[in-house]
Design a protein around this motif. Structure first.
Motif, PDB file in Angstrom:
ATOM      1  N   GLY A   7       0.821  -1.207   0.000  1.00  0.00           N
ATOM      2  CA  GLY A   7       0.000   0.000   0.000  1.00  0.00           C
ATOM      3  C   GLY A   7       0.854   1.255   0.000  1.00  0.00           C
ATOM      4  O   GLY A   7       1.897   1.302   0.642  1.00  0.00           O
ATOM      5  N   HIS A  37      -5.335  -2.200  -4.610  1.00  0.00           N
ATOM      6  CA  HIS A  37      -6.592  -2.022  -3.882  1.00  0.00           C
ATOM      7  C   HIS A  37      -6.556  -0.627  -3.298  1.00  0.00           C
ATOM      8  O   HIS A  37      -5.510  -0.184  -2.819  1.00  0.00           O
ATOM      9  CB  HIS A  37      -6.719  -3.053  -2.762  1.00  0.00           C
ATOM     10  N   ALA A  86      -5.530   0.281   6.598  1.00  0.00           N
ATOM     11  CA  ALA A  86      -5.546   0.077   5.142  1.00  0.00           C
ATOM     12  C   ALA A  86      -4.131  -0.155   4.627  1.00  0.00           C
ATOM     13  O   ALA A  86      -3.875  -1.112   3.870  1.00  0.00           O
ATOM     14  CB  ALA A  86      -6.178   1.285   4.449  1.00  0.00           C
ATOM     15  N   THR A  91      -3.370  -1.876   1.125  1.00  0.00           N
ATOM     16  CA  THR A  91      -4.253  -0.990   0.351  1.00  0.00           C
ATOM     17  C   THR A  91      -3.561   0.358   0.117  1.00  0.00           C
ATOM     18  O   THR A  91      -2.931   0.896   1.024  1.00  0.00           O
ATOM     19  CB  THR A  91      -5.561  -0.770   1.145  1.00  0.00           C
TER      20      THR A  91
END
Ligand code: Z5A
Length: 212
Positions: A7, A37, A86, A91
């Motif tokens: 991420g 994502h 996240a 992510t």
């Protein structure tokens, strides 16, 4: 370039009406195509608590310290409950404004103590910084014309005079100078397509470095 599972934290900054919101969705689509994502979020706000603070922040009269405390309180909740989980899950987080806005608006715009803001930044963020910041740089008079063409009721900050936005712009320029590796200046005084091309180029360069 290969898709990545790691991420990234990417923020979008600029004076009001500079065009950051216009370009976030295109960045999101480019990243989805590379297998990221995504979490799209914003500040002030991004959690139920922080969204309530946002309403107070935008509409209630208050001094610069109160403004700073409110945005950092919301940021703490946002980081703990959404951004950090996240990122830990791989992510990529796209955030419409983050701490550079506090240095630009409360610091440069309001003239509030930058050392206090740096202390709050350390306490609240515990070292977390965006991996990339796209700063949409636009003369305040152009931003004002764009806002006038598109808006209804202005909030408390949008009603500030042009000199305020000149100071905010200078505040962003100072952050850009201090963090040149992270903050990329996008010359937003062009057509949407021309600005989008600059954004694509900045994103490609960032991903090439980040995925290397
Ligand atoms: N604030 C703060 O003081 N301290 C903090 O720590 C934080 C925030 C985090 C709310 O921010 C306020 O909070 C903000 C700073 C303060 N206040 N001010 N002033 P916000 O992000 O929620 O709201 P905003 O800054 O007003 O964002 P915005 O309305 O979404 O503006 P924007 O994203 O920069 O612009 P846009 O919506 O993409 O574009 C504006 C219009 O111009 C729109 O009609 C577009 O279609 C048009 N546009 C966009 N690009 C172009 C080009 N290239 N040519 C012509 N027209 C264009």
């Amino acid at each position: 370039m290969s898709p990545t599972n790691r991420g990234r934290f990417i923020t979008f900054e600029g004076i009001d009406g500079a065009g950051k919101t216009t370009h976030i969705e295109a960045v999101a689509e480019a990243l989805r195509q590379r297998g990221h994502h995504l979490l799209l979020t914003r500040e002030p706000g991004g959690t139920p608590l922080a969204e309530r603070l946002r309403e107070l922040f935008l509409h209630e009269p208050m001094d610069a310290l109160t403004e700073a405390l409110l945005v950092f309180a919301g940021r703490r909740d946002h980081l703990l409950t959404r951004i950090e989980p996240a990122l830990a899950a791989g992510t990529t987080v796209l955030c419409d404004r983050f701490t550079d806005a506090t240095f630009a608006y409360q610091g440069a715009g309001r003239g509030f103590d930058l050392d206090v803001l740096s202390t709050l930044e350390r306490w609240v963020q515990q070292g977390r910084q965006p991996d990339l910041t796209l700063w949409f740089d636009l003369p305040p008079e152009v931003a004002a014309r764009r806002r006038a063409a598109s808006r209804g009721q202005a909030d408390r900050l949008e009603r500030e005079e042009q000199a305020f936005f000149e100071r905010v712009r200078a505040g962003y320029a100072a952050r850009h100078a201090a963090c040149a590796a992270r903050v990329v200046r996008i010359d937003a005084d062009h057509t949407v397509d021309e600005v989008a091309a600059q954004v694509r180029q900045a994103l490609t360069r960032f991903l090439e470095r980040a995925d290397a």
